[in-house]
Design a protein around this motif. Sequence first.
Motif, PDB file in Angstrom:
ATOM      1  N   PHE A 159      57.063  -6.438   8.947  1.00 48.18           N
ATOM      2  CA  PHE A 159      58.258  -5.606  10.051  1.00 48.18           C
ATOM      3  C   PHE A 159      57.481  -4.698  11.455  1.00 48.18           C
ATOM      4  CE2 PHE A 159      60.319  -5.715   6.085  1.00 48.18           C
ATOM      5  CZ  PHE A 159      61.280  -6.777   5.934  1.00 48.18           C
ATOM      6  N   ARG A 160      58.740  -4.868  12.128  1.00 47.52           N
ATOM      7  CA  ARG A 160      58.005  -4.309  13.807  1.00 47.52           C
ATOM      8  C   ARG A 160      58.811  -3.301  13.418  1.00 47.52           C
ATOM      9  NH1 ARG A 160      54.615  -7.877  17.304  1.00 47.52           N
ATOM     10  NH2 ARG A 160      54.509  -9.484  15.792  1.00 47.52           N
ATOM     11  N   LEU A 161      58.298  -2.053  13.787  1.00 50.27           N
ATOM     12  CA  LEU A 161      59.321  -0.545  14.239  1.00 50.27           C
ATOM     13  C   LEU A 161      59.742  -1.656  15.945  1.00 50.27           C
ATOM     14  CD1 LEU A 161      57.110   2.151  14.343  1.00 50.27           C
ATOM     15  CD2 LEU A 161      58.764   1.243  12.608  1.00 50.27           C
ATOM     16  N   ALA A 162      61.401  -0.911  16.588  1.00 50.50           N
ATOM     17  CA  ALA A 162      61.733  -1.164  17.409  1.00 50.50           C
ATOM     18  C   ALA A 162      61.076  -0.529  18.875  1.00 50.50           C
ATOM     19  CB  ALA A 162      63.115  -0.859  17.686  1.00 50.50           C
ATOM     20  N   GLU A 163      60.721  -1.297  20.051  1.00 50.37           N
ATOM     21  CA  GLU A 163      60.289  -0.781  20.848  1.00 50.37           C
ATOM     22  C   GLU A 163      60.894   0.727  21.074  1.00 50.37           C
ATOM     23  OE1 GLU A 163      59.167  -2.351  24.751  1.00 50.37           O
ATOM     24  OE2 GLU A 163      60.294  -3.510  23.518  1.00 50.37           O
ATOM     25  N   GLY A 164      59.989   1.782  22.313  1.00 45.57           N
ATOM     26  CA  GLY A 164      60.525   3.091  21.839  1.00 45.57           C
ATOM     27  C   GLY A 164      60.426   3.890  20.734  1.00 45.57           C
ATOM     28  N   THR A 165      59.684   3.442  19.383  1.00 49.56           N
ATOM     29  CA  THR A 165      60.241   4.839  18.489  1.00 49.56           C
ATOM     30  C   THR A 165      58.709   5.358  18.613  1.00 49.56           C
ATOM     31  OG1 THR A 165      61.074   2.077  16.724  1.00 49.56           O
ATOM     32  CG2 THR A 165      60.167   4.448  15.619  1.00 49.56           C
ATOM     33  N   ASP A 166      59.656   6.891  18.276  1.00 47.16           N
ATOM     34  CA  ASP A 166      58.656   8.014  17.984  1.00 47.16           C
ATOM     35  C   ASP A 166      57.630   7.328  16.569  1.00 47.16           C
ATOM     36  OD1 ASP A 166      57.148   9.914  18.257  1.00 47.16           O
ATOM     37  OD2 ASP A 166      59.048  11.471  18.228  1.00 47.16           O
ATOM     38  N   LEU A 167      56.757   7.069  16.689  1.00 50.06           N
ATOM     39  CA  LEU A 167      55.838   7.015  15.247  1.00 50.06           C
ATOM     40  C   LEU A 167      55.565   8.390  14.787  1.00 50.06           C
ATOM     41  CD1 LEU A 167      54.231   4.777  13.962  1.00 50.06           C
ATOM     42  CD2 LEU A 167      52.026   5.699  15.496  1.00 50.06           C
ATOM     43  N   ALA A 168      55.450   9.251  15.474  1.00 49.87           N
ATOM     44  CA  ALA A 168      54.925  10.743  14.356  1.00 49.87           C
ATOM     45  C   ALA A 168      56.616  10.750  13.653  1.00 49.87           C
ATOM     46  CB  ALA A 168      54.587  11.674  15.494  1.00 49.87           C
ATOM     47  N   ALA A 169      57.951  10.760  14.307  1.00 56.85           N
ATOM     48  CA  ALA A 169      59.261  10.734  14.321  1.00 56.85           C
ATOM     49  C   ALA A 169      59.263  10.329  12.750  1.00 56.85           C
ATOM     50  CB  ALA A 169      60.345  11.062  15.110  1.00 56.85           C
ATOM     51  N   PHE A 170      59.200   8.806  12.967  1.00 57.57           N
ATOM     52  CA  PHE A 170      58.910   7.405  12.410  1.00 57.57           C
ATOM     53  C   PHE A 170      58.334   8.020  10.586  1.00 57.57           C
ATOM     54  CE2 PHE A 170      57.928   4.038   9.654  1.00 57.57           C
ATOM     55  CZ  PHE A 170      58.764   3.613   9.872  1.00 57.57           C
ATOM     56  N   THR A 171      56.710   8.605  11.115  1.00 58.77           N
ATOM     57  CA  THR A 171      56.767   9.097   9.552  1.00 58.77           C
ATOM     58  C   THR A 171      57.000  10.083   9.077  1.00 58.77           C
ATOM     59  OG1 THR A 171      53.935   8.508  10.701  1.00 58.77           O
ATOM     60  CG2 THR A 171      53.911   9.563   9.332  1.00 58.77           C
ATOM     61  N   ASP A 172      57.429  10.871   9.550  1.00 59.49           N
ATOM     62  CA  ASP A 172      57.939  12.153   8.730  1.00 59.49           C
ATOM     63  C   ASP A 172      59.506  12.294   8.325  1.00 59.49           C
ATOM     64  OD1 ASP A 172      55.827  14.137   9.794  1.00 59.49           O
ATOM     65  OD2 ASP A 172      57.274  14.645  12.120  1.00 59.49           O
ATOM     66  N   ARG A 173      59.938  10.940   8.722  1.00 59.55           N
ATOM     67  CA  ARG A 173      61.295  10.891   8.235  1.00 59.55           C
ATOM     68  C   ARG A 173      60.844  10.089   7.144  1.00 59.55           C
ATOM     69  NH1 ARG A 173      66.460   6.929  10.880  1.00 59.55           N
ATOM     70  NH2 ARG A 173      67.591   7.010   8.895  1.00 59.55           N
ATOM     71  N   VAL A 174      59.631   8.687   6.908  1.00 56.39           N
ATOM     72  CA  VAL A 174      59.294   8.254   6.222  1.00 56.39           C
ATOM     73  C   VAL A 174      58.570   9.198   4.811  1.00 56.39           C
ATOM     74  CG1 VAL A 174      58.046   6.434   4.633  1.00 56.39           C
ATOM     75  CG2 VAL A 174      59.457   5.450   6.939  1.00 56.39           C
ATOM     76  N   ARG A 175      58.062   9.977   5.265  1.00 58.99           N
ATOM     77  CA  ARG A 175      57.823  11.240   4.437  1.00 58.99           C
ATOM     78  C   ARG A 175      58.353  11.637   3.390  1.00 58.99           C
ATOM     79  NH1 ARG A 175      51.539  12.858   5.209  1.00 58.99           N
ATOM     80  NH2 ARG A 175      50.389  11.493   5.857  1.00 58.99           N
ATOM     81  N   SER A 176      59.428  11.997   4.407  1.00 60.45           N
ATOM     82  CA  SER A 176      60.494  13.283   3.823  1.00 60.45           C
ATOM     83  C   SER A 176      60.998  11.701   2.365  1.00 60.45           C
ATOM     84  CB  SER A 176      61.738  13.256   5.008  1.00 60.45           C
ATOM     85  OG  SER A 176      62.162  12.525   4.670  1.00 60.45           O
TER      86      SER A 176
END
Length: 76
Positions: free
Chosen positions: A9-26
């Motif tokens: 899977f690819r992240l949508a263009e413009g996705t903030d990787l740090a925010a995505f990582t924090d959300r997944v970790r939560s």
Amino acid sequence: MSTKIPNGFRLAEGTDLAAFTDRVRSVIDPLRDQEDVKLLAIETAKFVTPPGWPETRSCPAPPTPSTPNGLTRSPR
């Protein structure tokens, strides 16, 4: 070298990787912690025998009593 990732899977263009990582970790961290606790309980239970149950674990034999100079006493 190909950049294709089969079944990936690819992240949508413009996705903030740090925010995505924090959300997944939560979401993932509590699940991982819960599984760690289960594994710890299973492994610890191997070393505990409830009162009144027969001894089932394999322990080394107690040391043979010896004299003060370290020599083993012979039975009389």
